[in-house]
Design a protein around this motif. Structure first.
Motif, PDB file in Angstrom:
ATOM      1  N   SER A  24       0.812  -1.224   0.000  1.00 22.32           N
ATOM      2  CA  SER A  24       0.000   0.000   0.000  1.00 22.32           C
ATOM      3  C   SER A  24       0.845   1.274   0.000  1.00 22.32           C
ATOM      4  O   SER A  24       0.366   2.331  -0.393  1.00 22.32           O
TER       5      SER A  24
ATOM      6  N   MET B  59       1.629   2.731   2.626  1.00 19.70           N
ATOM      7  CA  MET B  59       1.189   3.453   3.820  1.00 19.70           C
ATOM      8  C   MET B  59       1.729   2.744   5.054  1.00 19.70           C
ATOM      9  O   MET B  59       2.065   1.558   5.008  1.00 19.70           O
TER      10      MET B  59
ATOM     11  N   GLU C 286      -1.265   4.745   9.454  1.00 21.89           N
ATOM     12  CA  GLU C 286      -2.102   5.389   8.430  1.00 21.89           C
ATOM     13  C   GLU C 286      -3.250   4.490   8.006  1.00 21.89           C
ATOM     14  O   GLU C 286      -4.383   4.958   7.824  1.00 21.89           O
TER      15      GLU C 286
ATOM     16  N   HIS D 215      -8.784   6.767  -0.935  1.00 21.77           N
ATOM     17  CA  HIS D 215      -7.482   6.526  -1.562  1.00 21.77           C
ATOM     18  C   HIS D 215      -7.291   7.456  -2.764  1.00 21.77           C
ATOM     19  O   HIS D 215      -6.198   7.999  -2.961  1.00 21.77           O
TER      20      HIS D 215
END
Length: 196
Positions: free
Chosen positions: A93, A95, A99, A125
């Motif tokens: 991802s 992230m 997050e 997103h």
């Protein structure tokens, strides 16, 4: 033992009365403890507080159990959710875990139906990727300190400088706004691919 059920999507102040049923601590004492930044460090969590990391589930505890034991059981349950497949999706991802949990908490509180979670995740997103404001009502409600029947612009403006106000502050808020369940975490990890 006493069974307590923690539903998905509760903020710390909503957890306090449920946890008070088994710990015998006051709701105010529990709410204060849940906001203590030292707990996140003690349990080696990625957030500033334990908000979002107390996993929603049904638990059984003896009456009078210490609050820290309850917290420990809930965080252990949260950690058990992170299977190898979810850890791989997290890496893909781009992230951080914090997050993803933050985004999952927003998805959890935004969705009215479980089937909407992946689509809602795709919207957020897309907004993050495009560097748009998230404009997530649940984050503003969190900044305001609780539920509102209607979220009016005057209320949004009253917390304009709050870091949880995603109508005025860019990116994700500083941390989760509630405890997301596994479906919300999965939606944050595997958003629906669309251009909404």
């Amino acid at each position: 033992t006493t069974a307590i059920t923690i539903p998905e999507g509760l903020a710390f102040w909503q957890l306090a009365p449920i946890l008070a049923e088994v710990t015998r601590d006051t709701e105010d004492a529990i709410a204060g403890a849940l906001q203590n930044p030292m707990l996140a460090k003690r349990f080696d969590l990625p957030g500033h507080t334990i908000e979002g990391y107390l996993f929603p589930e049904t638990y059984r505890f003896a009456q009078g159990v210490p609050l820290e034991m309850v917290i420990s059981a809930m965080i252990d349950q949260y950690r058990s959710v992170w299977t190898d497949a979810r850890k791989t999706a997290l890496q893909a991802s781009g992230m951080s875990e914090h997050e993803i949990v933050t985004l999952a908490s927003i998805i959890q509180t935004e969705a009215r139906q479980l089937s909407e979670m992946s689509r809602i995740s795709g919207v957020y997103h897309n907004r993050i990727r495009a560097r748009w404001l998230l404009q997530a009502d649940p984050t503003v409600i969190y900044a305001l300190g609780g539920h509102r029947e209607r979220l009016l612009y005057a209320a949004i403006d009253s917390v304009a400088d709050n870091p949880y106000n995603t109508y005025t502050q860019p990116g994700l808020p500083p941390g989760p706004i509630a405890s997301p369940g596994v479906m919300a975490i999965d939606a944050a990890l595997w958003p629906e691919d669309h251009d909404y």
